[in-house]
Scaffold this active site. Structure first.
Site, short mmCIF file in Angstrom:
data_model
loop_
_atom_site.label_atom_id
_atom_site.label_comp_id
_atom_site.label_asym_id
_atom_site.label_seq_id
_atom_site.Cartn_x
_atom_site.Cartn_y
_atom_site.Cartn_z
N HIS A 1 -11.34 12.83 15.62
CA HIS A 1 -10.02 12.25 15.33
C HIS A 1 -9.23 13.18 14.41
CE1 HIS A 1 -10.59 8.07 16.93
NE2 HIS A 1 -11.85 8.41 16.80
N LYS B 1 17.42 -14.80 -0.78
CA LYS B 1 16.84 -15.94 -1.47
C LYS B 1 15.77 -15.47 -2.46
CE LYS B 1 19.17 -19.26 0.48
NZ LYS B 1 20.07 -20.11 -0.33
N CYS C 1 -11.05 10.84 21.35
CA CYS C 1 -12.22 9.96 21.37
C CYS C 1 -12.40 9.36 22.78
CB CYS C 1 -12.10 8.91 20.29
SG CYS C 1 -13.66 8.10 19.89
N ASP D 1 -4.61 1.48 4.59
CA ASP D 1 -3.85 1.96 3.43
C ASP D 1 -4.46 3.23 2.85
OD1 ASP D 1 -1.62 0.27 3.15
OD2 ASP D 1 -2.86 -1.33 2.37
N GLU E 1 -6.16 13.18 13.73
CA GLU E 1 -5.05 12.52 13.04
C GLU E 1 -5.37 12.20 11.59
OE1 GLU E 1 -7.21 9.08 15.26
OE2 GLU E 1 -6.82 11.22 15.51
N GLU F 1 -4.83 -1.40 -5.85
CA GLU F 1 -4.10 -2.33 -4.99
C GLU F 1 -5.01 -3.48 -4.62
OE1 GLU F 1 -2.20 -2.78 -0.52
OE2 GLU F 1 -2.99 -0.83 -1.14
N MET G 1 -10.84 11.45 25.44
CA MET G 1 -11.62 12.57 25.98
C MET G 1 -12.65 12.08 26.99
SD MET G 1 -14.11 15.34 24.08
CE MET G 1 -15.80 15.00 24.61
N GLY H 1 0.81 -1.21 0.00
CA GLY H 1 0.00 0.00 0.00
C GLY H 1 0.84 1.26 0.00
#
Length: 527
Positions: free
Chosen positions: A503, A186, A377, A71, A505, A139, A380, A18
């Site tokens: 959220h 390998k 979340c 991803d 982020e 993907e 808090m 990804g």
């Protein structure tokens, strides 16, 4: 019509397929091409929303409210563009659609089969991206040989037949392991993986060979012979110390040039100046800040991938190297001491009662020690519970998620959730607006009156306790646009204590770090 790059994987999962797809997309965008990425997940779950993140990894939430594979977070961060529910599809969704159509009589008595009905549904999902994009990267999750992957691999094989090699490209990523006792790489696993792919009718057009170090030219020549490829189409992809180096690395290796040659695309050389600046900024970091990551899952890199990335983005944009120290919430004996050893504390979102006692101990320690604290979340919700018990003296205060009979339910189930029923896809999901309180710390950080952030939860602050908190040092610093939900809190008299129901982020990316995380890391550096 768009041209398609199909990414498949072999030998082992979790080798970075990804991230590689996202990095290639970033380089193609730097060439001036309009690119998007789709993730096809073979598992039967309709979405990952009910799956354990320790097993599957983080559930990423799109702006339009889809719970997707992690991803998609990489796609957003590398392409600097929001993905949507149209960018992720699972076998569960595909089968669900086909069965629904069969039940409504749409197939007019036909025997419904994997070929053509399931594969046609997959192709239809992919081809909806034809308009508006020069290149669509697809993907395919899992590895070649998985039973679940077979309909998806068959669908992309059929797309090559429909569109031809000039409009499609098969990129196959494999692992080239190093056997420590033998001290050598390998190639046999890659040979077997390519053989399995060719047996189902897919001849890879280029190979990306993952390894800890550079794959020697002699090994690439051997792989090329067995894969029926020229050596120039076999690329070694060694480990890097930061995934955001990959666009520069891919361009230096000529991967994007090989793709453009296969697809008959003529463009200028890629403008990678933004990625070079980011790489240089990352290399200039000197001092470290230690963030105590308070959670029950031991591997934040998988279970909380977007949070880890957001912290790293903030560190790079503030000149600090962020070191994550996992604090196990099921071992509560020395949590206060471990909090004291960190520069800042973060309590992320989660579900379930396991580890809650430890999180409450960590929150109390951060509050009493004056440590910069960020709760997200559940973080808090637990900050509210901890304050209610220890400062407002509401004995037995709790969330109804953990104690349905609590005398002081400061956290309650959202009213829309009270009827119960299915768990999957029923939470408050996706972006919604919230208003920031004037003169609050949060307003100062964002510099805006109204923001839009993404949510993924089913519990909320109980407004019946609003007046009691209003008279305390814990302030409600953000409310939903309709003023129904408390969206954030902060603590007066504390150096930096903020928690959000949303959220943040999910909105951070390497070129534009989220302001809340930048402020958090700055506060950690000053502690």
């Amino acid at each position: 019509m768009a041209k398609y790059i199909f990414f498949t994987g072999g030998v082992a999962s979790s080798i970075g397929k990804g991230v590689a797809a996202a990095a290639l997309g970033a380089v193609l965008e730097a060439r001036g091409l309009t690119t998007t990425i789709i993730k096809l997940d073979p598992y039967i779950n309709v979405d990952p929303g009910t799956m354990n993140p320790a097993q599957h990894g983080e559930v990423f939430v799109t702006h339009d409210g889809a719970e997707t594979d992690l991803d998609l977070g990489h796609y957003e961060r590398f392409l600097n563009r929001r993905m949507s529910r149209r960018n992720n599809c699972t076998a569960g969704q595909i089968y669900e659609r086909v069965i629904r159509r069969e039940r409504s009589g749409e197939f007019l008595g036909e025997t419904v089969q994997v070929i053509p009905h399931i594969t046609n549904e997959i192709i239809a999902f992919v081809e909806q991206h034809d308009e508006g994009h020069d290149v669509v990267i697809v993907e395919v999750g899992g590895t070649v040989g998985d039973i679940e992957s077979q309909p998806f691999l068959e669908a992309i094989r059929q797309m090559r037949l429909r569109r031809g090699p000039g409009a499609t490209l098969f990129a196959h990523m494999t692992l080239v392991p190093q056997v420590a006792s033998a001290g050598e790489l390998k190639t046999k696993p890659t040979q077997h993986s390519v053989r399995d792919l060719r047996e189902i009718g897919i001849q890879p057009d280029l190979l990306l060979c993952r390894a800890a170090d550079e794959v020697p030219a002699s090994h690439r020549r051997k792989i090329a012979l067995f894969a029926n490829l020229s050596e120039e189409r076999v690329f070694g992809i060694p480990d890097v110390d930061m995934i955001y180096r990959l666009p520069l690395d891919f361009a230096a290796r000529g991967i994007d040039a090989a793709v453009c040659a296969q697809l008959g695309i003529e463009t200028a050389a890629p403008d990678l100046s933004a990625w070079r600046r980011f790489r240089d900024d990352a290399g200039r970091r000197a001092a470290e800040v230690v963030v105590g990551f308070v959670g029950k899952y031991p591997n934040p890199n998988q279970s909380y991938r977007s949070l880890v990335e957001a912290l790293d983005h903030a560190g790079i944009h503030t000149g600090r190297k962020v070191v994550i120290e996992h604090i196990d919430t099921e071992e509560t004996a020395d949590i206060a001491a471990r909090v004291a050893a960190c520069d800042a504390i973060l309590v992320p979102g989660a579900f379930g009662a396991r580890g809650v006692a430890g999180k409450l101990e960590a929150i109390r320690a951060a509050r009493e020690q004056g440590k910069p604290f960020l709760g997200i979340c559940l973080g808090m919700q637990l900050a509210i519970v901890e304050y209610a018990v220890n400062q407002l003296k509401l004995a037995g205060a709790n969330s109804v998620e953990f104690d349905a009979a609590t005398p002081h339910p400061v956290i309650r189930l959202e009213q829309e959730q009270e009827d119960g029923g299915a768990l999957g896809g029923t939470m408050r999901l996706g972006a919604s607006k919230c208003r920031l309180a004037p003169r609050s710390k949060l307003h100062e950080i964002y510099g805006q009156d109204v923001i839009a952030e993404r949510h993924r939860h089913r519990y909320e602050f109980n407004n019946e306790f609003k007046e009691g908190f209003a008279a305390s040092d814990m302030k409600m610093s953000a409310w939903s646009d309709d003023e129904r939900y408390c969206e954030a809190i902060e603590l007066s008299g504390h150096p930096w204590f903020i928690a959000t129901q949303f959220h943040p982020e999910y909105e951070s990316n390497p070129h534009s770090s989220h302001p809340l995380f930048k402020s958090f890391i700055k506060a950690a550096a000053e502690d």
